[in-house]
Design a protein around this motif. Structure first.
Motif, PDB file in Angstrom:
ATOM      1  N   LEU A   7       4.027  -0.705   3.713  1.00  0.00           N
ATOM      2  CA  LEU A   7       3.477   0.635   3.489  1.00  0.00           C
ATOM      3  C   LEU A   7       4.602   1.513   2.935  1.00  0.00           C
ATOM      4  O   LEU A   7       5.551   1.825   3.630  1.00  0.00           O
ATOM      5  CB  LEU A   7       2.949   1.167   4.827  1.00  0.00           C
ATOM      6  N   VAL A   8       4.462   1.882   1.663  1.00  0.00           N
ATOM      7  CA  VAL A   8       5.569   2.523   0.951  1.00  0.00           C
ATOM      8  C   VAL A   8       5.317   4.023   0.761  1.00  0.00           C
ATOM      9  O   VAL A   8       4.212   4.429   0.413  1.00  0.00           O
ATOM     10  CB  VAL A   8       5.761   1.860  -0.439  1.00  0.00           C
ATOM     11  N   TYR A   9       6.349   4.829   0.997  1.00  0.00           N
ATOM     12  CA  TYR A   9       6.322   6.228   0.564  1.00  0.00           C
ATOM     13  C   TYR A   9       7.583   6.496  -0.248  1.00  0.00           C
ATOM     14  O   TYR A   9       8.463   5.637  -0.340  1.00  0.00           O
ATOM     15  CB  TYR A   9       6.178   7.187   1.767  1.00  0.00           C
TER      16      TYR A   9
ATOM     17  N   ILE B   7       0.841  -1.195   0.000  1.00  0.00           N
ATOM     18  CA  ILE B   7       0.000   0.000   0.000  1.00  0.00           C
ATOM     19  C   ILE B   7       0.882   1.252   0.000  1.00  0.00           C
ATOM     20  O   ILE B   7       2.071   1.194   0.319  1.00  0.00           O
ATOM     21  CB  ILE B   7      -0.976   0.042   1.202  1.00  0.00           C
ATOM     22  N   GLY B   8       0.279   2.377  -0.327  1.00  0.00           N
ATOM     23  CA  GLY B   8       1.007   3.640  -0.404  1.00  0.00           C
ATOM     24  C   GLY B   8       0.552   4.401  -1.631  1.00  0.00           C
ATOM     25  O   GLY B   8      -0.057   3.824  -2.539  1.00  0.00           O
TER      26      GLY B   8
ATOM     27  N   TRP C 176      -2.944   5.911   5.246  1.00  0.00           N
ATOM     28  CA  TRP C 176      -2.833   4.481   4.928  1.00  0.00           C
ATOM     29  C   TRP C 176      -2.937   3.636   6.198  1.00  0.00           C
ATOM     30  O   TRP C 176      -3.511   2.534   6.166  1.00  0.00           O
ATOM     31  CB  TRP C 176      -1.539   4.199   4.182  1.00  0.00           C
ATOM     32  N   LEU C 177      -2.402   4.146   7.284  1.00  0.00           N
ATOM     33  CA  LEU C 177      -2.502   3.412   8.551  1.00  0.00           C
ATOM     34  C   LEU C 177      -3.965   3.328   8.994  1.00  0.00           C
ATOM     35  O   LEU C 177      -4.414   2.299   9.504  1.00  0.00           O
ATOM     36  CB  LEU C 177      -1.658   4.090   9.635  1.00  0.00           C
ATOM     37  N   ARG C 178      -4.701   4.427   8.773  1.00  0.00           N
ATOM     38  CA  ARG C 178      -6.112   4.438   9.119  1.00  0.00           C
ATOM     39  C   ARG C 178      -6.865   3.406   8.268  1.00  0.00           C
ATOM     40  O   ARG C 178      -7.708   2.675   8.756  1.00  0.00           O
ATOM     41  CB  ARG C 178      -6.691   5.838   8.884  1.00  0.00           C
ATOM     42  N   GLU C 179      -6.507   3.366   6.995  1.00  0.00           N
ATOM     43  CA  GLU C 179      -7.163   2.401   6.102  1.00  0.00           C
ATOM     44  C   GLU C 179      -6.880   0.962   6.560  1.00  0.00           C
ATOM     45  O   GLU C 179      -7.765   0.104   6.541  1.00  0.00           O
ATOM     46  CB  GLU C 179      -6.677   2.613   4.665  1.00  0.00           C
TER      47      GLU C 179
END
Ligand code: GTP
Ligand code: MG
Length: 218
Positions: A92-94, A20-21, A108-111
Protein backbone atom coordinates in the motif's frame (compact mmCIF):
# COMPACT_ATOMS: atom_id res chain seq x y z
CA UNK A 1 6.13 -30.42 -0.81
CA UNK A 2 7.85 -30.63 -4.22
CA UNK A 3 8.60 -27.82 -6.64
CA UNK A 4 6.19 -26.79 -9.37
CA UNK A 5 7.32 -26.40 -12.94
CA UNK A 6 6.08 -23.52 -15.06
CA UNK A 7 7.83 -22.82 -18.34
CA UNK A 8 11.55 -23.02 -17.72
CA UNK A 9 11.32 -21.82 -14.14
CA UNK A 10 11.18 -23.86 -11.05
CA UNK A 11 9.82 -22.48 -7.85
CA UNK A 12 8.60 -23.72 -4.51
CA UNK A 13 5.97 -21.03 -4.03
CA UNK A 14 4.07 -18.58 -6.18
CA UNK A 15 2.74 -15.55 -4.30
CA UNK A 16 0.43 -12.95 -5.77
CA UNK A 17 1.04 -9.43 -4.45
CA UNK A 18 -1.10 -6.41 -5.32
CA UNK A 19 0.04 -2.79 -5.53
CA UNK A 20 -2.47 -0.25 -4.30
CA UNK A 21 -2.50 3.46 -3.47
CA UNK A 22 -3.49 6.78 -5.03
CA UNK A 23 -2.59 7.75 -8.56
CA UNK A 24 0.92 9.09 -9.02
CA UNK A 25 2.44 7.72 -5.80
CA UNK A 26 4.88 5.56 -7.80
CA UNK A 27 3.33 2.06 -7.84
CA UNK A 28 4.34 1.31 -11.43
CA UNK A 29 7.88 2.55 -10.85
CA UNK A 30 8.22 0.47 -7.69
CA UNK A 31 7.16 -2.51 -9.80
CA UNK A 32 9.58 -1.75 -12.65
CA UNK A 33 12.39 -1.10 -10.18
CA UNK A 34 11.81 -4.41 -8.44
CA UNK A 35 11.27 -6.58 -11.50
CA UNK A 36 13.46 -4.93 -14.18
CA UNK A 37 15.60 -2.45 -12.26
CA UNK A 38 14.12 0.35 -14.32
CA UNK A 39 12.80 3.78 -13.40
CA UNK A 40 10.97 6.28 -15.54
CA UNK A 41 10.63 9.97 -14.62
CA UNK A 42 7.75 10.58 -17.02
CA UNK A 43 5.68 7.45 -16.65
CA UNK A 44 2.03 7.60 -17.63
CA UNK A 45 -0.90 6.57 -15.48
CA UNK A 46 -1.55 2.86 -15.64
CA UNK A 47 -4.60 1.80 -17.61
CA UNK A 48 -6.18 -1.53 -16.77
CA UNK A 49 -4.06 -4.17 -15.09
CA UNK A 50 -0.44 -5.14 -15.60
CA UNK A 51 1.71 -7.63 -13.83
CA UNK A 52 5.34 -8.60 -13.64
CA UNK A 53 7.22 -11.31 -11.80
CA UNK A 54 10.50 -11.80 -10.05
CA UNK A 55 11.82 -15.00 -8.55
CA UNK A 56 13.93 -14.83 -5.43
CA UNK A 57 15.19 -16.92 -2.55
CA UNK A 58 13.40 -16.70 0.78
CA UNK A 59 14.96 -18.78 3.53
CA UNK A 60 16.32 -21.30 1.06
CA UNK A 61 13.05 -21.59 -0.88
CA UNK A 62 12.52 -20.35 -4.43
CA UNK A 63 9.66 -17.92 -4.34
CA UNK A 64 8.11 -16.43 -7.43
CA UNK A 65 6.45 -13.11 -6.73
CA UNK A 66 3.73 -12.18 -9.18
CA UNK A 67 3.03 -8.49 -8.67
CA UNK A 68 -0.12 -6.86 -9.97
CA UNK A 69 -0.42 -3.18 -10.72
CA UNK A 70 -3.43 -1.08 -11.63
CA UNK A 71 -4.36 2.60 -11.76
CA UNK A 72 -4.93 4.44 -8.50
CA UNK A 73 -7.50 6.57 -10.23
CA UNK A 74 -11.00 5.18 -9.82
CA UNK A 75 -12.12 5.58 -13.43
CA UNK A 76 -9.18 3.58 -14.79
CA UNK A 77 -9.35 0.78 -12.31
CA UNK A 78 -9.98 -2.81 -13.26
CA UNK A 79 -12.75 -4.71 -11.55
CA UNK A 80 -11.57 -4.88 -7.98
CA UNK A 81 -12.67 -8.39 -7.05
CA UNK A 82 -10.59 -9.94 -9.86
CA UNK A 83 -7.63 -7.78 -8.92
CA UNK A 84 -7.61 -8.93 -5.30
CA UNK A 85 -8.55 -12.56 -5.93
CA UNK A 86 -5.87 -14.93 -4.68
CA UNK A 87 -3.62 -12.11 -3.42
CA UNK A 88 -1.61 -13.06 -0.35
CA UNK A 89 0.22 -9.75 -0.01
CA UNK A 90 -0.31 -6.05 -0.65
CA UNK A 91 2.01 -3.08 -0.96
CA UNK A 92 0.00 0.00 0.00
CA UNK A 93 1.87 3.01 -1.34
CA UNK A 94 1.58 6.72 -0.54
CA UNK A 95 3.73 9.69 -1.58
CA UNK A 96 5.61 11.40 1.27
CA UNK A 97 5.30 14.72 -0.60
CA UNK A 98 1.49 14.54 -0.87
CA UNK A 99 -0.44 14.51 2.39
CA UNK A 100 -3.68 13.53 0.65
CA UNK A 101 -2.19 10.23 -0.52
CA UNK A 102 -1.35 9.42 3.11
CA UNK A 103 -4.79 10.49 4.35
CA UNK A 104 -6.30 8.10 1.79
CA UNK A 105 -4.44 5.09 3.23
CA UNK A 106 -7.51 4.40 5.41
CA UNK A 107 -9.68 4.20 2.29
CA UNK A 108 -7.30 1.68 0.73
CA UNK A 109 -7.32 -0.38 3.91
CA UNK A 110 -11.12 -0.42 3.79
CA UNK A 111 -10.98 -1.57 0.18
CA UNK A 112 -8.60 -4.38 1.18
CA UNK A 113 -10.93 -5.38 4.00
CA UNK A 114 -13.88 -5.47 1.57
CA UNK A 115 -12.22 -7.32 -1.30
CA UNK A 116 -9.11 -9.18 -0.19
CA UNK A 117 -8.49 -12.23 1.97
CA UNK A 118 -8.62 -11.27 5.64
CA UNK A 119 -5.16 -12.81 6.20
CA UNK A 120 -3.47 -10.74 3.50
CA UNK A 121 -0.04 -9.43 4.52
CA UNK A 122 0.18 -5.66 4.13
CA UNK A 123 3.25 -3.46 3.80
CA UNK A 124 2.72 0.30 3.77
CA UNK A 125 5.35 2.18 1.77
CA UNK A 126 5.97 5.94 1.97
CA UNK A 127 7.49 6.41 -1.48
CA UNK A 128 9.62 9.23 -2.97
CA UNK A 129 11.84 9.42 0.11
CA UNK A 130 14.45 11.07 -2.14
CA UNK A 131 12.34 14.28 -2.25
CA UNK A 132 13.30 15.37 1.26
CA UNK A 133 12.82 19.08 0.55
CA UNK A 134 9.19 18.45 -0.47
CA UNK A 135 8.31 16.17 2.43
CA UNK A 136 4.71 16.65 3.64
CA UNK A 137 4.35 13.46 5.72
CA UNK A 138 6.81 12.96 8.60
CA UNK A 139 8.22 9.45 8.74
CA UNK A 140 6.87 9.20 12.27
CA UNK A 141 3.27 9.68 11.05
CA UNK A 142 3.72 6.66 8.79
CA UNK A 143 5.25 4.65 11.63
CA UNK A 144 2.41 5.54 14.02
CA UNK A 145 -0.33 4.66 11.55
CA UNK A 146 1.39 1.39 10.69
CA UNK A 147 1.57 0.41 14.35
CA UNK A 148 -2.08 1.35 14.88
CA UNK A 149 -3.21 -0.73 11.90
CA UNK A 150 -0.77 -3.60 12.43
CA UNK A 151 1.06 -3.11 9.13
CA UNK A 152 4.72 -3.29 8.22
CA UNK A 153 6.15 0.04 7.14
CA UNK A 154 9.11 1.38 5.18
CA UNK A 155 9.93 4.58 3.36
CA UNK A 156 11.05 3.82 -0.19
CA UNK A 157 12.42 5.52 -3.26
CA UNK A 158 11.83 3.90 -6.63
CA UNK A 159 14.12 6.56 -8.09
CA UNK A 160 17.06 5.73 -5.83
CA UNK A 161 16.21 2.04 -5.55
CA UNK A 162 16.01 2.58 -1.80
CA UNK A 163 14.17 -0.06 0.28
CA UNK A 164 12.24 -1.37 -2.74
CA UNK A 165 13.74 -4.86 -2.58
CA UNK A 166 13.47 -4.79 1.20
CA UNK A 167 9.77 -3.91 1.07
CA UNK A 168 8.95 -6.90 -1.15
CA UNK A 169 11.31 -9.22 0.68
CA UNK A 170 9.66 -8.36 3.99
CA UNK A 171 6.19 -9.08 2.62
CA UNK A 172 7.30 -12.32 0.96
CA UNK A 173 9.09 -13.57 4.09
CA UNK A 174 6.05 -12.82 6.21
CA UNK A 175 3.80 -14.70 3.78
CA UNK A 176 6.25 -17.59 3.71
CA UNK A 177 6.22 -17.79 7.51
CA UNK A 178 2.42 -17.87 7.60
CA UNK A 179 2.25 -20.51 4.87
CA UNK A 180 4.87 -22.76 6.43
CA UNK A 181 3.15 -22.51 9.82
CA UNK A 182 -0.14 -23.49 8.17
CA UNK A 183 1.54 -26.40 6.41
CA UNK A 184 2.95 -27.58 9.71
CA UNK A 185 -0.44 -27.30 11.41
CA UNK A 186 -2.01 -29.22 8.52
CA UNK A 187 0.60 -31.94 8.85
CA UNK A 188 -0.07 -32.21 12.55
CA UNK A 189 -3.81 -32.32 11.92
CA UNK A 190 -3.35 -34.99 9.26
CA UNK A 191 -1.27 -37.07 11.67
CA UNK A 192 -4.04 -36.99 14.25
CA UNK A 193 -7.20 -37.07 12.11
CA UNK A 194 -6.25 -39.40 9.23
CA UNK A 195 -7.38 -36.70 6.77
CA UNK A 196 -5.04 -35.96 3.87
CA UNK A 197 -2.72 -32.99 4.45
CA UNK A 198 -3.39 -29.60 2.95
CA UNK A 199 -1.35 -28.44 -0.02
CA UNK A 200 0.88 -25.42 0.33
CA UNK A 201 1.14 -24.16 -3.22
CA UNK A 202 -0.48 -20.80 -3.80
CA UNK A 203 -1.93 -20.66 -7.27
CA UNK A 204 -3.28 -17.60 -8.94
CA UNK A 205 -5.30 -17.42 -12.07
CA UNK A 206 -3.39 -15.24 -14.51
CA UNK A 207 -5.75 -15.34 -17.45
CA UNK A 208 -7.32 -12.20 -18.95
CA UNK A 209 -4.48 -9.96 -17.95
CA UNK A 210 -2.93 -7.24 -20.01
CA UNK A 211 0.83 -7.67 -19.83
CA UNK A 212 1.82 -4.50 -21.64
CA UNK A 213 5.33 -3.44 -20.71
CA UNK A 214 7.91 -0.82 -21.38
CA UNK A 215 9.00 2.40 -19.76
CA UNK A 216 7.20 5.52 -20.97
CA UNK A 217 5.24 3.56 -23.56
CA UNK A 218 2.04 5.21 -24.72
N1 GTP B 1 11.32 11.59 -7.10
C1 GTP B 1 10.65 10.43 -7.25
N2 GTP B 1 9.71 10.31 -8.19
C2 GTP B 1 9.06 9.14 -8.30
C3 GTP B 1 9.35 8.03 -7.46
N3 GTP B 1 8.54 7.01 -7.81
C4 GTP B 1 7.79 7.45 -8.82
N4 GTP B 1 8.08 8.74 -9.12
C5 GTP B 1 7.47 9.59 -10.16
O1 GTP B 1 6.11 9.78 -9.85
C6 GTP B 1 5.31 9.80 -11.03
C7 GTP B 1 4.19 8.77 -10.94
O2 GTP B 1 4.76 7.47 -10.87
P1 GTP B 1 3.95 6.14 -11.27
O3 GTP B 1 4.81 5.00 -10.95
O4 GTP B 1 3.47 6.24 -12.66
O5 GTP B 1 2.71 6.25 -10.28
P2 GTP B 1 1.48 5.22 -10.12
O6 GTP B 1 1.23 5.09 -8.65
O7 GTP B 1 1.74 4.00 -10.87
O8 GTP B 1 0.27 6.04 -10.77
P3 GTP B 1 -1.10 5.44 -11.41
O9 GTP B 1 -0.75 4.42 -12.42
O10 GTP B 1 -1.78 6.64 -12.01
O11 GTP B 1 -1.93 4.90 -10.27
C8 GTP B 1 6.27 9.58 -12.20
O12 GTP B 1 6.63 10.81 -12.74
C9 GTP B 1 7.48 8.93 -11.54
O13 GTP B 1 8.68 9.22 -12.23
C10 GTP B 1 10.37 8.18 -6.47
O14 GTP B 1 10.71 7.29 -5.69
N5 GTP B 1 10.98 9.41 -6.40
MG1 MG C 1 0.79 3.11 -12.43
Amino acid sequence: MGSSRVGDHEYDYLFKIVLIGDSGVGKSNILSRFTRNEFCLESKSTIGVEFATRTLQIEGKTVKAQIWDTAGQERYRAITSAYYRGAVGALLVYDITKRQTFDNVQRWLRELRDHADSNIVIMMAGNKSDLIHLRAVPENDGQTLAEMEGLSFLETSALEAYNVDKAFQTVLSEIYHIISKKALAAQEAAATTVLPGQGTTINVNDSSVNTKRGCCST
